[in-house]
Design an enzyme around this catalytic site. Structure first.
Site, PDB file in Angstrom:
ATOM      1  N   ASN A 153       0.795  -1.237   0.000  1.00 56.15           N
ATOM      2  CA  ASN A 153       0.000   0.000   0.000  1.00 56.15           C
ATOM      3  C   ASN A 153       0.826   1.284   0.000  1.00 56.15           C
ATOM      4  O   ASN A 153       0.362   2.309  -0.483  1.00 56.15           O
ATOM      5  CB  ASN A 153      -1.033  -0.015   1.138  1.00 56.15           C
ATOM      6  N   GLU A 249       4.785  -4.294  12.009  1.00 54.61           N
ATOM      7  CA  GLU A 249       3.843  -3.171  11.856  1.00 54.61           C
ATOM      8  C   GLU A 249       2.638  -3.730  11.118  1.00 54.61           C
ATOM      9  O   GLU A 249       2.694  -3.960   9.906  1.00 54.61           O
ATOM     10  CB  GLU A 249       4.491  -2.029  11.059  1.00 54.61           C
ATOM     11  N   CYS A 285      -3.331   1.403   7.089  1.00 56.60           N
ATOM     12  CA  CYS A 285      -3.502   0.661   8.338  1.00 56.60           C
ATOM     13  C   CYS A 285      -4.151   1.523   9.408  1.00 56.60           C
ATOM     14  O   CYS A 285      -4.680   0.993  10.377  1.00 56.60           O
ATOM     15  CB  CYS A 285      -2.152   0.140   8.802  1.00 56.60           C
ATOM     16  N   GLU A 457       8.517   2.047  14.664  1.00 53.21           N
ATOM     17  CA  GLU A 457       9.205   2.663  13.530  1.00 53.21           C
ATOM     18  C   GLU A 457       9.243   4.165  13.726  1.00 53.21           C
ATOM     19  O   GLU A 457       8.732   4.681  14.723  1.00 53.21           O
ATOM     20  CB  GLU A 457       8.529   2.268  12.214  1.00 53.21           C
TER      21      GLU A 457
HETATM   22  P1  NAD Z   1       0.711  -9.035   3.325  1.00 52.48           P
HETATM   23  O1  NAD Z   1       0.899  -9.447   4.734  1.00 52.48           O
HETATM   24  O2  NAD Z   1      -0.146  -9.859   2.462  1.00 52.48           O
HETATM   25  O3  NAD Z   1       2.135  -8.947   2.586  1.00 52.48           O
HETATM   26  C1  NAD Z   1       3.180  -8.162   3.093  1.00 52.48           C
HETATM   27  C2  NAD Z   1       4.508  -8.749   2.647  1.00 52.48           C
HETATM   28  O4  NAD Z   1       4.670 -10.033   3.260  1.00 52.48           O
HETATM   29  C3  NAD Z   1       4.616  -8.991   1.134  1.00 52.48           C
HETATM   30  O5  NAD Z   1       5.914  -8.638   0.706  1.00 52.48           O
HETATM   31  C4  NAD Z   1       4.407 -10.492   1.022  1.00 52.48           C
HETATM   32  O6  NAD Z   1       5.006 -11.051  -0.112  1.00 52.48           O
HETATM   33  C5  NAD Z   1       5.088 -10.979   2.289  1.00 52.48           C
HETATM   34  N1  NAD Z   1       4.702 -12.324   2.737  1.00 52.48           N
HETATM   35  C6  NAD Z   1       3.520 -12.951   2.584  1.00 52.48           C
HETATM   36  N2  NAD Z   1       3.594 -14.206   3.101  1.00 52.48           N
HETATM   37  C7  NAD Z   1       4.843 -14.358   3.574  1.00 52.48           C
HETATM   38  C8  NAD Z   1       5.535 -15.430   4.224  1.00 52.48           C
HETATM   39  N3  NAD Z   1       4.953 -16.603   4.479  1.00 52.48           N
HETATM   40  N4  NAD Z   1       6.816 -15.247   4.580  1.00 52.48           N
HETATM   41  C9  NAD Z   1       7.442 -14.062   4.356  1.00 52.48           C
HETATM   42  N5  NAD Z   1       6.847 -13.028   3.721  1.00 52.48           N
HETATM   43  C10 NAD Z   1       5.557 -13.163   3.352  1.00 52.48           C
HETATM   44  O7  NAD Z   1       0.192  -7.508   3.387  1.00 52.48           O
HETATM   45  P2  NAD Z   1      -0.290  -6.571   2.194  1.00 52.48           P
HETATM   46  O8  NAD Z   1      -1.610  -7.058   1.702  1.00 52.48           O
HETATM   47  O9  NAD Z   1       0.815  -6.332   1.231  1.00 52.48           O
HETATM   48  O10 NAD Z   1      -0.499  -5.198   2.994  1.00 52.48           O
HETATM   49  C11 NAD Z   1      -1.664  -4.888   3.684  1.00 52.48           C
HETATM   50  C12 NAD Z   1      -1.515  -5.073   5.177  1.00 52.48           C
HETATM   51  O11 NAD Z   1      -0.411  -4.325   5.647  1.00 52.48           O
HETATM   52  C13 NAD Z   1      -2.707  -4.556   5.946  1.00 52.48           C
HETATM   53  O12 NAD Z   1      -3.072  -5.480   6.944  1.00 52.48           O
HETATM   54  C14 NAD Z   1      -2.199  -3.276   6.581  1.00 52.48           C
HETATM   55  O13 NAD Z   1      -2.839  -2.918   7.769  1.00 52.48           O
HETATM   56  C15 NAD Z   1      -0.781  -3.600   6.816  1.00 52.48           C
HETATM   57  N6  NAD Z   1       0.005  -2.372   6.930  1.00 52.48           N
HETATM   58  C16 NAD Z   1       0.442  -1.991   8.169  1.00 52.48           C
HETATM   59  C17 NAD Z   1       1.148  -0.807   8.305  1.00 52.48           C
HETATM   60  C18 NAD Z   1       1.687  -0.379   9.640  1.00 52.48           C
HETATM   61  O14 NAD Z   1       2.581   0.457   9.660  1.00 52.48           O
HETATM   62  N7  NAD Z   1       1.207  -0.894  10.754  1.00 52.48           N
HETATM   63  C19 NAD Z   1       1.398  -0.005   7.198  1.00 52.48           C
HETATM   64  C20 NAD Z   1       0.914  -0.424   5.964  1.00 52.48           C
HETATM   65  C21 NAD Z   1       0.225  -1.607   5.840  1.00 52.48           C
END
Ligand code: NAD
Length: 476
Positions: A153, A249, A285, A457
Site C-alpha cells: 500500500n 507493523e 492501516c 518505527e
Molecule cells: P501481506 O501481509 O499480504 O504482505 C506483506 C509482505 O509479506 C509482502 O511482501 C508479502 O510477499 C510478504 N509475505 C507474505 N507471506 C509471507 C511469508 N509466508 N513469509 C514471508 N513473507 C511473506 O500484506 P499486504 O496485503 O501487502 O499489505 C496490507 C496489510 O499491511 C494490511 O493489513 C495493513 O494494515 C498492513 N500495513 C500496516 C502498516 C503499519 O505500519 N502498521 C502499514 C501499511 C500496511
C-alpha cells in the site's frame, strides 16, 4: 508501453532467475513489468552477501549519513517519475503518491541525521559490591543482517522506513518488496547505488511471500526482521523466527471519536471522510474505520460527512484531480463488497456508496452496525466508514478498546480532562487528540499494541530496534 523486467540484486549484480510474475497497472489492467520469483538458492546468495559485507566492510557514521542525504536529494529530483510509478503499480491517486514521495524524502533525511547520533548511555554503579571501583556504560552496535519485508500500500515510503534506518545504524539488508507492487522499491536501490552505497549493503530478492519470503525467514543468518503487512503474516513471522529480533507493523480497525464539544464540526467531518475513504482508498492501516460520534451532534456531523463524501472525484488515479482510484485488485474490491453486503443483511444501513465496479469500490458510509460485523471487528482496508452514535464517554472508550487491534485512535474534544483520560485509558500505540487516527509524522514513534504489532518505527526509534545495546564494565 515498454515493459520492464526486474530480477534480484545480489552484491550489486542484477540476477534474473525464477518464474516470472506479471505486474499490472491497477487502473487499466495493462501489464507494466514482470519480476522473477527468487528460489531458495538466490535467497541464500543474497543473505551470503549481506553477511559477508557486514563482516568485512564498514562505513563510518558520516559516510552513511552522506549517502542518505544524497539519496534524499535524488528522490526529490526524481519525485515525479517515482510518484507516477507508484500510481501505476498500486492504483493510488497521484495526490497520495506525491505525499508518499515527500514522506520518503523526509524519512531518508531524518535517518541521515540520526546516523550521526547513535550512542549508548552512562550506567551508574553506586553499590559497594560489585560496583566498587568500576564504571559502566553502554554502546549501540548494529544487529547485523536485517530482513525487510514490505507491503503493497505504500511501496516506497514503507521500504524507506526500513532501509534508511537500517543503513543509518550500520546494518546490511536483504529487502523483499511486495510482489504486487515491487517496481518503485527497485528504483530506490538504483538511487542508493547512485548515492554511493557500495554493493552488498542492500540486496533485493523479489518474489512471492510464501516462497521467497519464506526462504528468507528460514535463513538463520538473518539477525532481525522488520515487517509491515497483515496480521496473519506477522503472526507467522513471529512463530518462524524464534528468538531473533522482529518488529511487526500490522493492521488496525481504527476508531475515531468525535465528542460533542469538538471544534469546527464541518472540518472534522471533511477530515474523517478524507482519511477514511479517499486517502489510499481506505487501504491505510490507520484509516478511519469505526467513527463514534456523540448523539447530540450526530445529525449535523452526518450531513457534513455525506456532503464531503459526495464531492470525491472517482476515476483515473493519474489525473491530479482524482480523489479515489481502484483498490489493489478486483478480488479485494469483491471482499469489501461481500463484507458490506453481509453487514446490510444483518441490519446495517448504507448512507452512501455501497457499489462496486470492477476494482473500484464507491466511498461508503454505513450506520446501524454492530460490533461483531466484519466491517467493524476486522480491518476493512477499503473505503468504508461505520458511523456509530454514543452518549457516554466511558462506553465509547470501552468500545474503542474492544478490538484485537491497537495501532492508533483519534479523538476530537476541547475538554482537557477527556483528552487526558483518553491518553491514559485508550489501548493503542498512538492516541491522536484533535486529529484522526490516520495522522502520522515520520519523526514520531509509530507502532501498535495487541495484534497491531511489536516494536516501533520512525527512524529514531527504528535505529534503537536495529541496534543491540552492549554493556561495557571497566574494572578500575
Ligand atoms: P501481506 O501481509 O499480504 O504482505 C506483506 C509482505 O509479506 C509482502 O511482501 C508479502 O510477499 C510478504 N509475505 C507474505 N507471506 C509471507 C511469508 N509466508 N513469509 C514471508 N513473507 C511473506 O500484506 P499486504 O496485503 O501487502 O499489505 C496490507 C496489510 O499491511 C494490511 O493489513 C495493513 O494494515 C498492513 N500495513 C500496516 C502498516 C503499519 O505500519 N502498521 C502499514 C501499511 C500496511
Amino acid at each position: 508501453m515498454n515493459q520492464s523486467r526486474f530480477g534480484h540484486i545480489v552484491n550489486g549484480e542484477r540476477m534474473y532467475t525464477g518464474e516470472e510474475i506479471p505486474v499490472y497497472n491497477k487502473y487499466n489492467g495493462e501489464q507494466i513489468a514482470s519480476i522473477c520469483c527468487a528460489d531458495e538458492e538466490v535467497v541464500k546468495q543474497a543473505v551470503d552477501q549481506a553477511v559477508k559485507t557486514f563482516k568485512k566492510e564498514k562505513l563510518t557514521a558520516y559516510q552513511r549519513s552522506d549517502i542518505l542525504v544524497k539519496a534524499a536529494s535524488l528522490i526529490n529530483e526524481r519525485k515525479d517519475e517515482l510518484a507516477l510509478s507508484i500510481v501505476r503499480e498500486v492504483g493510488k491517486t497521484l495526490k497520495d503518491a506525491n505525499t508518499e514521495i515527500e514522506r520518503a524524502v523526509e524519512t531518508f533525511s531524518i535517518s541521515a541525521e540520526e546516523a550521526k547520533r547513535i550512542s549508548g548511555e552512562g550506567v551508574p554503579l553506586p553499590s559497594k559490591h560489585p560496583g566498587e571501583n568500576r564504571m559502566a556504560f553502554t554502546v549501540r552496535v548494529p544487529v547485523g543482517v536485517i530482513g525487510a519485508i514490505t507491503p503493497f500500500n505504500m511501496p516506497f515510503t514503507l521500504a524507506a522506513h526500513k532501509v534508511a534506518p537500517a543503513i543509518a545504524a550500520g546494518n546490511t539488508i536483504v529487502l523483499k518488496p511486495a510482489e504486487i507492487a515491487p517496481i518503485t522499491a527497485m528504483k530506490m536501490i538504483d538511487i542508493l547505488e547512485e548515492a554511493g552505497l557500495p554493493p552488498g549493503f542492500i540486496n533485493v530478492i523479489n518474489g512471492l511471500g510464501q516462497k521467497t519470503g519464506q526462504y528468507l525467514l528460514e535463513d538463520d543468518r538473518v539477525n532481525m526482521f522488520t515487517f509491515t503487512g497483515s496480521v496473519h503474516v506477522g503472526q507467522h513471522i513471529k512463530r518462524v523466527t524464534g528468538i531473533r529480533k522482529v518488529t511487526l507493523e500490522l493492521g488496525n480497525n481504527s476508531p475515531n471519536i468525535v465528542h460533542k464539544d469538538a471544534v469546527n464540526l464541518e472540518q472534522v467531518a471533511q477530515l474523517c471522510a478524507q482519511r477514511g475513504l479517499s486517502t489510499l482508498n481506505g487501504q491505510a492501516c490507520i484509516s478511519v474505520q469505526r467513527l463514534y460520534v456523540h448523539q447530540d451532534i450526530m445529525e449535523e456531523f452526518k450531513k457534513y460527512l455525506i456532503q464531503a463524501t459526495e464531492q470525491f472525484v472517482v476515476g483515473d488515479p493519474e489525473n491530479i484531480e482524482t480523489d479515489i482510484g481502484p483498490l489493489i485488485s478486483e478480488v479485494q474490491a469483491q471482499r469489501v463488497e461481500a463484507w458490506v453486503n453481509e453487514a446490510v443483511k444483518n441490519g446495517a444501513r448504507v448512507l452512501c456508496g455501497g457499489e462496486r465496479n470492477g476494482a473500484f469500490y464507491s466511498p461508503t458510509i454505513l450506520t446501524d452496525v454492530t460490533a461483531t460485523m466484519k466491517v467493524m471487528c476486522e480491518e476493512v482496508f477499503g473505503p468504508v466508514i461505520n458511523l456509530i452514535p454514543y452518549d457516554d464517554i466511558d462506553w465509547v472508550f470501552n468500545e474503542a478498546n474492544n478490538s484485537d487491534y491497537g495501532l492508533q485512535v483519534g479523538l476530537f474534544t476541547s475538554n482537557l480532562q477527556i483528552a487526558m483520560k483518553a491518553a491514559q485509558e485508550l489501548e493503542f500505540g498512538g492516541v491522536i487528540i484533535n486529529d484522526v487516527s490516520t495522522y502520522r509524522s515520520d519523526w514520531t514513534p509509530y507502532g501498535g499494541v495487541k495484534n497491531s504489532g511489536l516494536g516501533k518505527e520512525g527512524p529514531i526509534y527504528a535505529i534503537q530496534e536495529m541496534t543491540d545495546e552492549k554493556t561495557v564494565v571497566i574494572n578500575l
